[in-house]
Motif scaffolding. Structure first.
Motif, PDB file in Angstrom:
ATOM      1  N   ALA A  19       0.834  -1.206   0.000  1.00 24.32           N
ATOM      2  CA  ALA A  19       0.000   0.000   0.000  1.00 24.32           C
ATOM      3  C   ALA A  19       0.868   1.255   0.000  1.00 24.32           C
ATOM      4  O   ALA A  19       0.590   2.221  -0.729  1.00 24.32           O
ATOM      5  CB  ALA A  19      -0.930  -0.003   1.207  1.00 24.32           C
ATOM      6  N   LEU A  20       1.920   1.258   0.796  1.00 25.36           N
ATOM      7  CA  LEU A  20       2.804   2.423   0.851  1.00 25.36           C
ATOM      8  C   LEU A  20       3.537   2.622  -0.477  1.00 25.36           C
ATOM      9  O   LEU A  20       3.726   3.756  -0.920  1.00 25.36           O
ATOM     10  CB  LEU A  20       3.783   2.274   2.007  1.00 25.36           C
ATOM     11  CG  LEU A  20       3.110   2.234   3.383  1.00 25.36           C
ATOM     12  CD1 LEU A  20       4.111   1.826   4.463  1.00 25.36           C
ATOM     13  CD2 LEU A  20       2.466   3.553   3.729  1.00 25.36           C
ATOM     14  N   ASN A  21       3.914   1.530  -1.137  1.00 32.29           N
ATOM     15  CA  ASN A  21       4.554   1.640  -2.451  1.00 32.29           C
ATOM     16  C   ASN A  21       3.594   2.209  -3.488  1.00 32.29           C
ATOM     17  O   ASN A  21       4.003   2.950  -4.381  1.00 32.29           O
ATOM     18  CB  ASN A  21       5.089   0.288  -2.916  1.00 32.29           C
ATOM     19  CG  ASN A  21       6.368  -0.095  -2.221  1.00 32.29           C
ATOM     20  OD1 ASN A  21       7.052   0.733  -1.633  1.00 32.29           O
ATOM     21  ND2 ASN A  21       6.692  -1.374  -2.275  1.00 32.29           N
ATOM     22  N   VAL A  60      13.158  -2.799  -2.369  1.00 34.47           N
ATOM     23  CA  VAL A  60      13.776  -2.404  -3.634  1.00 34.47           C
ATOM     24  C   VAL A  60      12.748  -1.724  -4.527  1.00 34.47           C
ATOM     25  O   VAL A  60      13.063  -0.773  -5.247  1.00 34.47           O
ATOM     26  CB  VAL A  60      14.453  -3.616  -4.325  1.00 34.47           C
ATOM     27  CG1 VAL A  60      13.433  -4.674  -4.731  1.00 34.47           C
ATOM     28  CG2 VAL A  60      15.276  -3.173  -5.522  1.00 34.47           C
ATOM     29  N   VAL A  61      11.503  -2.162  -4.458  1.00 31.61           N
ATOM     30  CA  VAL A  61      10.434  -1.551  -5.256  1.00 31.61           C
ATOM     31  C   VAL A  61      10.216  -0.104  -4.818  1.00 31.61           C
ATOM     32  O   VAL A  61      10.041   0.788  -5.652  1.00 31.61           O
ATOM     33  CB  VAL A  61       9.127  -2.368  -5.160  1.00 31.61           C
ATOM     34  CG1 VAL A  61       7.965  -1.655  -5.827  1.00 31.61           C
ATOM     35  CG2 VAL A  61       9.321  -3.749  -5.765  1.00 31.61           C
ATOM     36  N   SER A  62      10.245   0.147  -3.531  1.00 36.72           N
ATOM     37  CA  SER A  62      10.039   1.505  -3.003  1.00 36.72           C
ATOM     38  C   SER A  62      11.069   2.467  -3.581  1.00 36.72           C
ATOM     39  O   SER A  62      10.722   3.516  -4.142  1.00 36.72           O
ATOM     40  CB  SER A  62      10.163   1.514  -1.479  1.00 36.72           C
ATOM     41  OG  SER A  62       9.422   0.489  -0.881  1.00 36.72           O
ATOM     42  N   PHE A  63      12.335   2.109  -3.416  1.00 32.21           N
ATOM     43  CA  PHE A  63      13.400   2.983  -3.898  1.00 32.21           C
ATOM     44  C   PHE A  63      13.398   3.089  -5.421  1.00 32.21           C
ATOM     45  O   PHE A  63      13.558   4.178  -5.979  1.00 32.21           O
ATOM     46  CB  PHE A  63      14.763   2.476  -3.422  1.00 32.21           C
ATOM     47  CG  PHE A  63      15.045   2.781  -1.983  1.00 32.21           C
ATOM     48  CD1 PHE A  63      15.427   4.056  -1.585  1.00 32.21           C
ATOM     49  CD2 PHE A  63      14.943   1.796  -1.019  1.00 32.21           C
ATOM     50  CE1 PHE A  63      15.694   4.350  -0.256  1.00 32.21           C
ATOM     51  CE2 PHE A  63      15.216   2.067   0.310  1.00 32.21           C
ATOM     52  CZ  PHE A  63      15.590   3.343   0.699  1.00 32.21           C
ATOM     53  N   THR A  64      13.210   1.963  -6.098  1.00 31.65           N
ATOM     54  CA  THR A  64      13.266   1.962  -7.563  1.00 31.65           C
ATOM     55  C   THR A  64      12.134   2.770  -8.160  1.00 31.65           C
ATOM     56  O   THR A  64      12.301   3.401  -9.211  1.00 31.65           O
ATOM     57  CB  THR A  64      13.289   0.520  -8.106  1.00 31.65           C
ATOM     58  OG1 THR A  64      14.429  -0.152  -7.544  1.00 31.65           O
ATOM     59  CG2 THR A  64      13.390   0.494  -9.615  1.00 31.65           C
ATOM     60  N   GLU A  80      21.844   6.150  -3.553  1.00 27.52           N
ATOM     61  CA  GLU A  80      22.754   6.154  -2.409  1.00 27.52           C
ATOM     62  C   GLU A  80      21.982   5.954  -1.098  1.00 27.52           C
ATOM     63  O   GLU A  80      22.453   5.250  -0.198  1.00 27.52           O
ATOM     64  CB  GLU A  80      23.569   7.440  -2.387  1.00 27.52           C
ATOM     65  CG  GLU A  80      24.605   7.478  -3.496  1.00 27.52           C
ATOM     66  CD  GLU A  80      25.286   8.825  -3.676  1.00 27.52           C
ATOM     67  OE1 GLU A  80      24.894   9.810  -2.989  1.00 27.52           O
ATOM     68  OE2 GLU A  80      26.200   8.890  -4.507  1.00 27.52           O
ATOM     69  N   SER A  81      20.805   6.532  -1.000  1.00 22.34           N
ATOM     70  CA  SER A  81      19.959   6.304   0.176  1.00 22.34           C
ATOM     71  C   SER A  81      19.558   4.836   0.274  1.00 22.34           C
ATOM     72  O   SER A  81      19.494   4.270   1.372  1.00 22.34           O
ATOM     73  CB  SER A  81      18.691   7.160   0.110  1.00 22.34           C
ATOM     74  OG  SER A  81      18.990   8.517   0.160  1.00 22.34           O
ATOM     75  N   MET A  82      19.313   4.254  -0.871  1.00 23.59           N
ATOM     76  CA  MET A  82      18.954   2.835  -0.937  1.00 23.59           C
ATOM     77  C   MET A  82      20.111   1.985  -0.400  1.00 23.59           C
ATOM     78  O   MET A  82      19.894   1.072   0.399  1.00 23.59           O
ATOM     79  CB  MET A  82      18.643   2.470  -2.393  1.00 23.59           C
ATOM     80  CG  MET A  82      18.281   1.053  -2.640  1.00 23.59           C
ATOM     81  SD  MET A  82      17.992   0.880  -4.431  1.00 23.59           S
ATOM     82  CE  MET A  82      17.339  -0.769  -4.460  1.00 23.59           C
TER      83      MET A  82
END
Length: 126
Positions: A38-40, A71-75, A95-97
């Motif tokens: 949900a957040l993604n 990984v989905v969130s950052f990507t 870099e945050s990832m």
């Protein structure tokens, strides 16, 4: 929970950030804790709406609240910057990832390459 996630997806596809945010609050008020999926979806709504800085802020605020992005969130955010041709911001999120110890995948790397290539930064794309 499935109904909320479906409604969130519809809002995200339309880039309706306010509706997505409102649905997320309604989930919490109904005693349904939002999950990573949900957040993604909300992150995707920000990206679809072109509100990349807000997406990045949302990602950071969720991390500070104890949520562990995937990984989905950052990507999702990296891909948004790549489509905009903003390689510097894409790299910053990457870099945050790495700082969060989240392993990138092929889509992540493709998005980083795209961000450099779209602004003719061949050296950065390599």
């Amino acid at each position: 929970h499935v109904a909320y996630t479906s409604l969130l997806r519809c809002s995200a596809k339309q880039g309706d950030v306010e509706a997505a945010d409102r649905l997320l609050r309604q989930m919490s008020e109904a005693g349904i804790p939002p999950d990573t999926q949900a957040l993604n979806v909300v992150l995707d709504a920000f990206v679809t709406a072109g509100e990349l800085e807000r997406a990045e802020e949302y990602l950071a605020s969720m991390q500070s609240s104890g949520w562990e992005p995937t990984v989905v969130s950052f990507t999702t955010v990296i891909s948004g910057y790549a489509e905009k041709g903003d390689a510097a911001s894409a790299v910053r999120v990457f870099e945050s990832m790495r700082d969060a110890a989240v392993e990138p995948n092929q889509v992540t790397f493709n998005s980083l390459i795209q961000s450099h290539a779209s602004c003719s930064d061949i050296a950065g794309a390599e």
